[in-house]
Design a protein around this motif. Structure first.
Motif, mmCIF file in Angstrom:
data_model
loop_
_atom_site.group_PDB
_atom_site.id
_atom_site.type_symbol
_atom_site.label_atom_id
_atom_site.label_comp_id
_atom_site.label_asym_id
_atom_site.label_seq_id
_atom_site.Cartn_x
_atom_site.Cartn_y
_atom_site.Cartn_z
ATOM 1 N N ALA A 222 1.169 -1.572 -0.230
ATOM 2 C CA ALA A 222 0.352 0.044 -0.189
ATOM 3 C C ALA A 222 0.091 1.190 0.223
ATOM 4 O O ALA A 222 0.477 2.237 -1.004
ATOM 5 C CB ALA A 222 -1.181 0.096 0.864
ATOM 6 N N ILE A 223 2.375 1.669 0.824
ATOM 7 C CA ILE A 223 3.077 2.525 1.190
ATOM 8 C C ILE A 223 3.362 2.510 -0.237
ATOM 9 O O ILE A 223 3.556 3.987 -1.557
ATOM 10 C CB ILE A 223 4.320 2.108 1.979
ATOM 11 C CG1 ILE A 223 3.494 1.754 3.072
ATOM 12 C CG2 ILE A 223 5.269 2.793 1.502
ATOM 13 C CD1 ILE A 223 2.860 3.315 3.311
ATOM 14 N N SER A 224 4.153 1.751 -1.166
ATOM 15 C CA SER A 224 4.686 1.360 -2.851
ATOM 16 C C SER A 224 3.253 1.967 -3.645
ATOM 17 O O SER A 224 3.476 3.282 -4.253
ATOM 18 C CB SER A 224 4.372 0.685 -3.313
ATOM 19 O OG SER A 224 5.450 -0.274 -2.735
ATOM 20 N N ASP A 225 2.048 1.831 -3.403
ATOM 21 C CA ASP A 225 0.824 2.202 -4.528
ATOM 22 C C ASP A 225 0.916 3.911 -3.804
ATOM 23 O O ASP A 225 0.389 4.927 -4.582
ATOM 24 C CB ASP A 225 -0.407 1.559 -4.219
ATOM 25 C CG ASP A 225 -0.937 0.229 -4.684
ATOM 26 O OD1 ASP A 225 0.296 0.244 -5.428
ATOM 27 O OD2 ASP A 225 -1.858 -0.334 -4.694
ATOM 28 N N ILE A 230 1.721 9.841 -5.077
ATOM 29 C CA ILE A 230 2.242 11.384 -5.443
ATOM 30 C C ILE A 230 2.773 11.566 -6.396
ATOM 31 O O ILE A 230 3.112 12.113 -6.831
ATOM 32 C CB ILE A 230 2.588 10.825 -4.262
ATOM 33 C CG1 ILE A 230 1.710 11.063 -2.795
ATOM 34 C CG2 ILE A 230 4.426 12.379 -3.876
ATOM 35 C CD1 ILE A 230 2.323 10.440 -1.470
ATOM 36 N N GLY A 231 3.857 10.512 -6.927
ATOM 37 C CA GLY A 231 4.437 11.051 -8.396
ATOM 38 C C GLY A 231 3.500 11.413 -9.791
ATOM 39 O O GLY A 231 3.457 11.956 -10.521
ATOM 40 N N ALA A 232 2.193 10.505 -9.578
ATOM 41 C CA ALA A 232 0.836 11.024 -10.852
ATOM 42 C C ALA A 232 0.738 11.756 -10.599
ATOM 43 O O ALA A 232 0.876 13.199 -11.580
ATOM 44 C CB ALA A 232 0.053 9.923 -10.817
ATOM 45 N N PRO A 297 11.034 2.367 8.594
ATOM 46 C CA PRO A 297 11.716 1.804 7.222
ATOM 47 C C PRO A 297 9.995 2.572 6.085
ATOM 48 O O PRO A 297 10.669 3.396 5.557
ATOM 49 C CB PRO A 297 11.769 0.504 7.663
ATOM 50 C CG PRO A 297 11.791 -0.112 8.980
ATOM 51 C CD PRO A 297 10.977 0.900 10.092
ATOM 52 N N GLN A 298 9.295 1.846 6.671
ATOM 53 C CA GLN A 298 8.126 2.196 6.004
ATOM 54 C C GLN A 298 7.507 3.840 5.642
ATOM 55 O O GLN A 298 8.105 4.249 4.575
ATOM 56 C CB GLN A 298 6.631 1.847 6.230
ATOM 57 C CG GLN A 298 6.179 0.634 6.681
ATOM 58 C CD GLN A 298 5.676 -0.466 7.240
ATOM 59 O OE1 GLN A 298 4.624 0.885 7.395
ATOM 60 N NE2 GLN A 298 4.648 -1.413 6.349
ATOM 61 N N GLY A 299 7.858 4.926 6.780
ATOM 62 C CA GLY A 299 7.989 5.690 6.985
ATOM 63 C C GLY A 299 8.612 7.146 6.603
ATOM 64 O O GLY A 299 9.329 7.507 5.596
ATOM 65 N N GLU A 300 10.413 5.995 6.311
ATOM 66 C CA GLU A 300 11.373 6.265 5.852
ATOM 67 C C GLU A 300 11.135 6.190 4.322
ATOM 68 O O GLU A 300 11.611 7.272 3.027
ATOM 69 C CB GLU A 300 12.809 5.572 6.758
ATOM 70 C CG GLU A 300 12.931 6.110 7.391
ATOM 71 C CD GLU A 300 14.030 4.850 8.093
ATOM 72 O OE1 GLU A 300 14.591 4.543 8.012
ATOM 73 O OE2 GLU A 300 14.269 4.949 9.790
ATOM 74 N N ARG A 301 10.942 5.375 3.569
ATOM 75 C CA ARG A 301 10.395 4.956 2.177
ATOM 76 C C ARG A 301 9.800 5.804 1.279
ATOM 77 O O ARG A 301 9.649 6.702 0.914
ATOM 78 C CB ARG A 301 9.944 3.344 2.377
ATOM 79 C CG ARG A 301 9.512 3.142 0.421
ATOM 80 C CD ARG A 301 9.929 1.685 0.525
ATOM 81 N NE ARG A 301 8.763 0.904 0.993
ATOM 82 C CZ ARG A 301 7.948 0.825 0.406
ATOM 83 N NH1 ARG A 301 8.064 1.012 -0.776
ATOM 84 N NH2 ARG A 301 6.713 0.018 1.067
ATOM 85 N N LEU A 302 8.476 6.272 2.418
ATOM 86 C CA LEU A 302 8.412 6.508 1.670
ATOM 87 C C LEU A 302 8.221 9.075 2.087
ATOM 88 O O LEU A 302 8.407 9.516 1.201
ATOM 89 C CB LEU A 302 6.376 7.601 3.176
ATOM 90 C CG LEU A 302 5.773 8.496 2.574
ATOM 91 C CD1 LEU A 302 5.018 8.476 0.828
ATOM 92 C CD2 LEU A 302 3.990 7.792 3.119
ATOM 93 N N ALA A 304 11.290 9.778 1.529
ATOM 94 C CA ALA A 304 12.729 9.859 0.698
ATOM 95 C C ALA A 304 12.154 9.922 -0.705
ATOM 96 O O ALA A 304 12.645 11.088 -1.506
ATOM 97 C CB ALA A 304 13.131 8.440 1.005
ATOM 98 N N SER A 305 10.625 9.193 -0.795
ATOM 99 C CA SER A 305 10.354 9.557 -2.288
ATOM 100 C C SER A 305 9.669 11.101 -2.342
ATOM 101 O O SER A 305 9.045 11.315 -3.471
ATOM 102 C CB SER A 305 8.790 8.669 -2.176
ATOM 103 O OG SER A 305 7.674 8.569 -1.521
ATOM 104 N N LEU A 306 9.356 11.451 -1.471
ATOM 105 C CA LEU A 306 8.749 12.983 -1.002
ATOM 106 C C LEU A 306 9.583 14.087 -1.251
ATOM 107 O O LEU A 306 9.630 15.245 -1.817
ATOM 108 C CB LEU A 306 8.125 13.080 0.718
ATOM 109 C CG LEU A 306 6.615 11.969 -0.073
ATOM 110 C CD1 LEU A 306 6.257 12.280 1.611
ATOM 111 C CD2 LEU A 306 6.046 13.046 -0.557
ATOM 112 N N ALA A 307 10.935 13.633 -0.432
ATOM 113 C CA ALA A 307 12.063 14.080 -0.537
ATOM 114 C C ALA A 307 12.165 15.640 -1.798
ATOM 115 O O ALA A 307 12.433 16.492 -1.492
ATOM 116 C CB ALA A 307 13.130 14.027 0.133
#
Length: 322
Positions: A222-225, A230-232, A297-302, A304-307
């Motif tokens: 779900a985090i990947s989704d 957000i990228g879209a 870890p999920q928060g860090e992945r999210l 990093a994508s927003l940074a």
């Protein structure tokens, strides 16, 4: 924990129904009231358009900038409510043979989202009657809705909750206190805010309900989704910001230097990223809820994508303040 947070889910659904009945409004009777847009007024406040980063614009150009961005602001919410309404119809089926209070709350939500879509369609027509020709809202609404609806319920509800919380913040902190805005445009978002306040509560309840069904693997997916969504969104903002900057430059009534044109284009994109992404993920109510549902870890992945988006936007703000 405050009294509202301590309420049971059924009590919160019931309170949303009560408020929905009490504040119910009609597009023609309460909002438009036979009015047209007066282009001597701004549509969006400077705090949202971030026009202060473009000091070479005169008063008329600043007003046009707010009108262009405001028109897109209304169209973006029309687009969002296309997939939100469809998703809520799906979510409502889970309550069909269960909690009838929750079912009524979700169905009222869906009906109000359909009304909002019609309101924003009407606003686009009114804006088109008085603003210069050539404006284009480029995101293909149905294609976007189909893409979003192909993602997990958790991710869609996270995105929806973020958007509907931030609309309240935008109205209360920026629009409500600005007397220079178009009375019609301001009323559109006053009445929109009244119902979105309840929708954000239902988003939160449904998001928590869906989260309770997930294991760690499903939540990772779900985090990947959500990262993809957000990228879209950022891709759509880049597309529309470019079109809006070109429309503004074509209708501002004078020629800008190459440097000024570049700053207008960058400023438009940064303003849109602030309005639709950065101001949402940094809103305390949303960030606290999101953090409560994911591990570190999920928060860090999210994060990093927003940074890159967040940092580019904030760096641009600081550069323009120097």
């Amino acid at each position: 924990m405050n009294a509202i947070q301590a309420e049971l889910p059924s009590q919160r659904y019931a309170r949303c129904i009560e408020v929905s009945r009490r504040i119910r409004w009609d597009i023609d009777r309460d909002v438009i009231r036979g009015r047209r847009f007066d282009l001597s007024h701004k549509f969006l406040p400077d705090g949202l358009t971030e026009v202060d980063r473009l000091p070479f614009l005169n008063a008329d150009e600043r007003r046009l900038m707010s009108q262009v961005q405001g028109r897109t602001y209304a169209n973006m919410f029309r687009l969002v409510e296309r997939f939100v309404g469809a998703k809520m119809l799906e979510v409502g089926r889970d309550h069909a043979l269960g909690d009838q209070i929750a079912l009524e709350a979700v169905m009222r939500f869906t009906e109000e989202e359909l009304k909002h879509q019609e309101l924003f369609r009407r606003i686009e027509i009114l804006a088109g009657e008085d603003m210069p020709t050539g404006y284009r809202f480029l995101p293909p609404t149905d294609d976007v809705a189909n893409f979003v609806l192909g993602k997990s319920t958790w991710a869609i509800l996270a995105l929806t909750c973020c958007i509907e919380i931030v609309t309240q913040v935008h109205y209360r902190q920026s629009m409500e206190v600005d007397d220079s805005l178009s009375p019609l445009f301001k009323d559109v978002f006053l009445f929109h805010w009244k119902e979105e306040s309840q929708h954000a509560i239902i988003d939160e309840l449904e998001w928590l309900r869906d989260d309770a069904k997930l294991d760690a693997t499903a939540r990772d997916a779900a985090i990947s989704d959500l990262i993809e969504l957000i990228g879209a969104v950022d891709g759509l903002l880049q597309l529309q910001a470019k079109a809006d900057a070109e429309y503004f430059l074509a209708n501002a009534g004078r020629t800008f230097t190459d440097h000024e044109q570049a700053r207008v284009k960058a400023g438009m994109l940064d303003a849109y990223r602030w309005q639709y992404i950065v101001s949402g993920v940094e809103e305390p109510r949303f960030s606290k809820l999101l953090t409560s549902l994911i591990d570190e870890p999920q928060g860090e992945r999210l994060g990093a994508s927003l940074a890159p988006i967040v940092q580019r936007t904030l760096n641009s703000v600081m550069l323009n303040q120097m």
